[in-house]
Scaffold this active site. Structure first.
Site, PDB file in Angstrom:
ATOM      1  N   ASP A 165       0.915  -1.295   0.000  1.00  0.00           N
ATOM      2  CA  ASP A 165      -0.051   0.064   0.045  1.00  0.00           C
ATOM      3  C   ASP A 165       0.896   1.198   0.005  1.00  0.00           C
ATOM      4  OD1 ASP A 165      -2.073   1.732   0.307  1.00  0.00           O
ATOM      5  OD2 ASP A 165      -2.323   1.428   2.385  1.00  0.00           O
ATOM      6  N   THR A 166       1.151   1.668   1.327  1.00  0.00           N
ATOM      7  CA  THR A 166       2.253   2.923   1.113  1.00  0.00           C
ATOM      8  C   THR A 166       3.599   2.316   1.109  1.00  0.00           C
ATOM      9  OG1 THR A 166       2.614   2.627   3.530  1.00  0.00           O
ATOM     10  CG2 THR A 166       0.799   4.254   2.961  1.00  0.00           C
ATOM     11  N   GLY A 167       3.760   0.946   1.178  1.00  0.00           N
ATOM     12  CA  GLY A 167       5.151   0.622   1.144  1.00  0.00           C
ATOM     13  C   GLY A 167       5.945   0.426   2.362  1.00  0.00           C
ATOM     14  N   ASP A 211      -7.754  -8.761   4.708  1.00  0.00           N
ATOM     15  CA  ASP A 211      -8.948  -8.651   5.668  1.00  0.00           C
ATOM     16  C   ASP A 211      -9.266  -7.170   5.849  1.00  0.00           C
ATOM     17  OD1 ASP A 211      -6.517  -7.999   7.111  1.00  0.00           O
ATOM     18  OD2 ASP A 211      -8.051  -7.893   8.713  1.00  0.00           O
ATOM     19  N   ARG A 233     -11.217 -12.749   5.124  1.00  0.00           N
ATOM     20  CA  ARG A 233      -9.919 -13.366   4.422  1.00  0.00           C
ATOM     21  C   ARG A 233     -10.135 -14.979   3.798  1.00  0.00           C
ATOM     22  NH1 ARG A 233      -5.207 -11.171   7.182  1.00  0.00           N
ATOM     23  NH2 ARG A 233      -5.593 -10.486   9.442  1.00  0.00           N
TER      24      ARG A 233
HETATM   25  P1  IMP Z   1       1.857  -0.516   3.991  1.00  0.00           P
HETATM   26  O1  IMP Z   1       2.853  -0.528   5.053  1.00  0.00           O
HETATM   27  O2  IMP Z   1       0.968   0.787   3.738  1.00  0.00           O
HETATM   28  O3  IMP Z   1       2.361  -0.810   2.639  1.00  0.00           O
HETATM   29  O4  IMP Z   1       0.573  -1.566   4.171  1.00  0.00           O
HETATM   30  C1  IMP Z   1       0.539  -2.856   3.874  1.00  0.00           C
HETATM   31  C2  IMP Z   1      -0.393  -3.502   4.725  1.00  0.00           C
HETATM   32  O5  IMP Z   1      -1.678  -2.892   5.045  1.00  0.00           O
HETATM   33  C3  IMP Z   1      -0.682  -4.895   4.092  1.00  0.00           C
HETATM   34  O6  IMP Z   1      -0.014  -6.105   4.691  1.00  0.00           O
HETATM   35  C4  IMP Z   1      -2.006  -5.079   4.765  1.00  0.00           C
HETATM   36  O7  IMP Z   1      -2.107  -5.707   5.823  1.00  0.00           O
HETATM   37  C5  IMP Z   1      -2.434  -3.643   4.902  1.00  0.00           C
HETATM   38  N1  IMP Z   1      -3.599  -3.211   3.680  1.00  0.00           N
HETATM   39  C6  IMP Z   1      -3.175  -2.062   2.842  1.00  0.00           C
HETATM   40  N2  IMP Z   1      -4.121  -2.115   1.954  1.00  0.00           N
HETATM   41  C7  IMP Z   1      -5.228  -3.091   2.262  1.00  0.00           C
HETATM   42  C8  IMP Z   1      -6.256  -3.655   1.753  1.00  0.00           C
HETATM   43  O8  IMP Z   1      -7.068  -2.674   0.701  1.00  0.00           O
HETATM   44  N3  IMP Z   1      -6.956  -4.422   2.223  1.00  0.00           N
HETATM   45  C9  IMP Z   1      -6.515  -5.060   3.256  1.00  0.00           C
HETATM   46  N4  IMP Z   1      -5.365  -4.909   3.686  1.00  0.00           N
HETATM   47  C10 IMP Z   1      -4.580  -3.934   3.179  1.00  0.00           C
END
Ligand code: IMP
Ligand code: MG
Length: 195
Positions: free
Chosen positions: A117-119, A173, A179
């Protein structure tokens, strides 16, 4: 022999959660893509003697168990559990709830998550793993919300690029729900708040 029971939900009618929006990626599309990723990884790791699939709990479980069956190489599987420090929005401050058991020094590691998502999550875990001196480290994610990235991370194996929508299914989820869906569906946040 027991009866074979289909694990597929009816995708046109019987939505098992009241807050689902659209099916974005069908079970069949996932199956085909996972198969292709498995073939790609099999080719890329022909010379690897120590291949580790390292999944982030719990979202990557369904993906990793399907993917590993498509990789025609010896491999090991391990898991880590991490969470963001604050709220639902990723912050870059990651807490390790459970660490992997394998000593990854000298291993070819593929870090596997459900979605980038954000990474921040992958970025932070990747940095930590590199300090543990694997022979190589690659990133594999089923889904990628490219327009949401806040940090530059290389996703070496990516299943599908999706728009900026909250999705559930195939391991992903919303508050632990959704899930078990065999497909990826968007969440209707309005309906979710009322459910
Ligand atoms: P990041 O650190 O922002 O890349 O977040 C990644 C984590 O956020 C993933 O491993 C998911 O657990 C959660 N996440 C982000 N977007 C979604 C979504 O659309 N559905 C479900 N979980 C999400
Ligand atoms: Mg996750």
């Amino acid at each position: 022999m027991g009866q074979i029971i289909s694990t597929s939900f009816d995708q046109s009618t019987g939505a098992p959660y009241p807050f689902l929006g659209q099916v974005l990626i069908t079970a069949q599309e996932i199956e085909q893509r996972v198969c292709t990723l498995g073939e790609q990884i099999t080719r890329d790791y022909q010379d690897s003697e120590h291949l580790l699939l390292l999944g982030l709990l719990r979202g990557s479980v369904m993906f990793i168990t399907d993917l590993m069956r498509q990789i025609r190489r010896p491999l090991t599987m391990d898991f880590m559990s991490v969470s963001s420090y604050a709220g639902s929005e990723s912050t870059g401050f990651i807490r390790i709830d459970a660490d992997h058991k394998t000593n990854i020094h000298g291993w070819d590691v593929i870090l596997i998550d459900d979605i980038v998502d954000t990474g921040y999550t992958i970025h932070t875990v990747r940095k930590l793993l590199l300090e543990r001196r694997p022979r190589s480290l690659k990133i594999c994610a089923l889904l990628d919300k490219a327009e949401r990235h806040r940090v530059d991370i290389p996703v070496d194996y990516m299943g599908f690029s999706i728009p900026d929508e909250f999705v559930v299914g195939y391991g992903l989820d919303i508050d632990e729900k959704g899930r078990n869906l065999p497909y990826i569906a968007s969440v209707d946040l309005e309906k979710y708040r009322k459910s």
